[in-house]
Design an enzyme around this catalytic site. Structure first.
Site, PDB file in Angstrom:
ATOM      1  N   ASP A  26      -6.125  20.369  -3.293  1.00 49.10           N
ATOM      2  CA  ASP A  26      -7.001  19.657  -2.314  1.00 49.10           C
ATOM      3  C   ASP A  26      -6.448  18.218  -2.091  1.00 49.10           C
ATOM      4  OD1 ASP A  26      -7.915  18.601  -4.570  1.00 49.10           O
ATOM      5  OD2 ASP A  26     -10.157  19.482  -4.046  1.00 49.10           O
ATOM      6  N   GLY A  27      -5.832  17.829  -3.104  1.00 50.70           N
ATOM      7  CA  GLY A  27      -5.155  16.223  -3.154  1.00 50.70           C
ATOM      8  C   GLY A  27      -5.880  15.568  -4.193  1.00 50.70           C
ATOM      9  N   GLU A  28      -6.916  15.925  -4.831  1.00 55.97           N
ATOM     10  CA  GLU A  28      -7.461  15.382  -5.906  1.00 55.97           C
ATOM     11  C   GLU A  28      -6.720  14.955  -6.979  1.00 55.97           C
ATOM     12  OE1 GLU A  28     -11.457  17.019  -6.188  1.00 55.97           O
ATOM     13  OE2 GLU A  28     -12.113  16.565  -4.215  1.00 55.97           O
ATOM     14  N   ARG A  73      -4.353  -8.888   0.343  1.00 57.42           N
ATOM     15  CA  ARG A  73      -4.309  -9.901   1.508  1.00 57.42           C
ATOM     16  C   ARG A  73      -5.429  -9.734   2.280  1.00 57.42           C
ATOM     17  NH1 ARG A  73       1.509  -7.912   3.838  1.00 57.42           N
ATOM     18  NH2 ARG A  73       0.704  -5.823   2.792  1.00 57.42           N
ATOM     19  N   LYS A  93       5.239 -20.614   9.540  1.00 54.93           N
ATOM     20  CA  LYS A  93       5.497 -19.275  10.078  1.00 54.93           C
ATOM     21  C   LYS A  93       3.942 -18.909  11.100  1.00 54.93           C
ATOM     22  CE  LYS A  93       4.314 -15.043   7.615  1.00 54.93           C
ATOM     23  NZ  LYS A  93       4.543 -14.464   6.494  1.00 54.93           N
ATOM     24  N   ASP A 151       9.061 -15.585  -1.996  1.00 57.74           N
ATOM     25  CA  ASP A 151       7.900 -15.205  -1.400  1.00 57.74           C
ATOM     26  C   ASP A 151       7.191 -14.165  -2.354  1.00 57.74           C
ATOM     27  OD1 ASP A 151       5.872 -15.095   0.403  1.00 57.74           O
ATOM     28  OD2 ASP A 151       6.895 -14.080   2.070  1.00 57.74           O
ATOM     29  N   SER A 181       6.961  -7.191   2.987  1.00 57.94           N
ATOM     30  CA  SER A 181       6.360  -5.792   3.232  1.00 57.94           C
ATOM     31  C   SER A 181       7.292  -5.163   4.290  1.00 57.94           C
ATOM     32  CB  SER A 181       5.072  -6.058   3.641  1.00 57.94           C
ATOM     33  OG  SER A 181       4.700  -4.870   4.302  1.00 57.94           O
ATOM     34  N   THR A 191       8.961 -11.228   7.859  1.00 56.43           N
ATOM     35  CA  THR A 191       9.004 -12.717   7.563  1.00 56.43           C
ATOM     36  C   THR A 191      10.342 -13.068   6.934  1.00 56.43           C
ATOM     37  OG1 THR A 191       6.853 -12.580   6.894  1.00 56.43           O
ATOM     38  CG2 THR A 191       7.858 -14.301   5.943  1.00 56.43           C
TER      39      THR A 191
HETATM   40  C1  R5P Z   1       2.029 -13.315   3.686  1.00 56.39           C
HETATM   41  O1  R5P Z   1       1.198 -14.256   3.468  1.00 56.39           O
HETATM   42  C2  R5P Z   1       2.750 -12.826   2.345  1.00 56.39           C
HETATM   43  O2  R5P Z   1       3.083 -13.943   1.557  1.00 56.39           O
HETATM   44  C3  R5P Z   1       4.219 -12.270   2.908  1.00 56.39           C
HETATM   45  O3  R5P Z   1       4.919 -13.280   3.602  1.00 56.39           O
HETATM   46  C4  R5P Z   1       4.126 -11.054   3.825  1.00 56.39           C
HETATM   47  O4  R5P Z   1       3.003 -10.445   3.281  1.00 56.39           O
HETATM   48  C5  R5P Z   1       5.465 -10.268   4.189  1.00 56.39           C
HETATM   49  O5  R5P Z   1       5.133  -9.526   4.938  1.00 56.39           O
HETATM   50  P1  R5P Z   1       6.481  -8.937   6.042  1.00 56.39           P
HETATM   51  O6  R5P Z   1       7.580  -8.389   5.039  1.00 56.39           O
HETATM   52  O7  R5P Z   1       5.526  -7.762   6.519  1.00 56.39           O
HETATM   53  O8  R5P Z   1       6.704  -9.942   6.971  1.00 56.39           O
END
Ligand code: R5P
Length: 285
Positions: free
Chosen positions: A34-36, A91, A184, A210, A214, A218
């Site tokens: 069940d994923g637990e 975040r 930015k 950075d 993600s 950026t």
């Molecule tokens: C934002 O404040 C973080 O420091 C990163 O710049 C951000 O989370 C990067 O996200 P992504 O790669 O989606 O642009």
């Protein structure tokens, strides 16, 4: 000291234990139909100081961490340190719009309850940790990142936004080069605009630093701004490489010279080990 490796951080936990010359137990974890989540630490007892190393990203890892805290407590751990190399949900560190959850605080509440101390690595904002009910410390990867680039040609370090300026400064100072940050504007989760660089990059080898990558939006926008400002080469280093979807391939295909991150999240780009700073923090206290 005994290190318990959660499923998100096996290599990092093993490396940390080996640097400390202490015991290492790879926790067993699996999912029921069940994923637990089910976890087991295969020891009769743990009459020692214990450090669990496990991320809080993605969501499934949070449950595994909470269960591991309970398992080691039940086995008699004298003290429990929870090492969260990548602290997910950091975040959302405040209520931006009415009705939102303060997610980072919720994570602190639940994690802090199950241990005596929390160590994080380059959490998005250090101030978030004030919500923990136990001792805490955020470890800085800047020295390790700078170490990776020592001996490579870097003339200038840039943060892609004002929030990352402090990290860029730390890396730049360690490399003995100047630093600056870009301006930015985030338009959406996948869209970022970066203003043209005010600092001349003409003919320079530039490093962007950075805390995390993600979607990669950026970095792609920052790289473009720096290339347009005349940079000879652009490399990028971050602490946490989430690389959502095909972000890593996109970055590698965007003529960046180097894309590298720490192994707080393991991937083919995680060439900088965070084990030395975690081991040093565990040794000290
Ligand atoms: C934002 O404040 C973080 O420091 C990163 O710049 C951000 O989370 C990067 O996200 P992504 O790669 O989606 O642009």
């Amino acid at each position: 000291m005994i290190i318990i490796g959660g499923s998100s951080s096996r290599d990092l936990a093993k490396d940390t234990a080996s640097l400390l010359g202490c015991g290492y137990v790879q926790a067993f974890s699996m999912r029921f139909p069940d994923g637990e989540c089910y976890v087991r630490v295969d020891r009769e007892s743990l009459d020692d100081d214990v450090a669990i190393i496990q991320n809080t990203h993605p969501d499934a890892n949070i449950v595994e961490l909470l269960l591991l805290q309970d398992a080691v407590r039940t086995l008699g751990a004298r003290t429990i340190t929870t090492v969260v190399p990548y602290f997910g949900y950091a975040r959302q560190d405040r209520v931006f719009k009415p009705g939102e959850a303060e997610s980072a605080k919720v994570m602190c509440d639940i994690i802090g309850r199950g241990c005596d101390r929390v160590l994080t690595v380059d959490i998005h904002k250090e101030d978030t940790l004030r919500h923990l009910s136990c001792r805490y410390r955020d470890l800085k990867a800047a020295g390790m990142i700078a170490g990776y680039f020592k001996g490579r040609s870097i003339d200038l370090v840039f943060a892609p936004d004002a929030g990352a300026a402090g990290r860029a400064k730390e890396v730049a100072d360690a490399l003995g080069v100047p630093h600056d940050h870009l301006e930015k504007t985030r338009l959406s989760a996948f869209e970022v605009r970066i203003a043209p660089s005010a600092t001349s990059c003409e003919g320079k080898d530039v490093l962007i630093v950075d805390d995390m990558i993600s979607t990669g939006s950026t970095i792609v926008a920052a790289k473009q701004a720096l290339a347009e400002a005349g940079a000879k080469s652009v490399s990028v280093a971050c602490t946490h490489g989430l690389f959502i979807g095909d972000a890593l391939e996109r970055l590698r295909g965007s003529s960046l010279d180097v894309v590298v991150c720490c192994n707080t999240i393991e991937s083919s780009a995680s060439l900088i080990s965070a084990a030395p700073i975690i081991a040093a923090a565990l040794r000290e206290e």
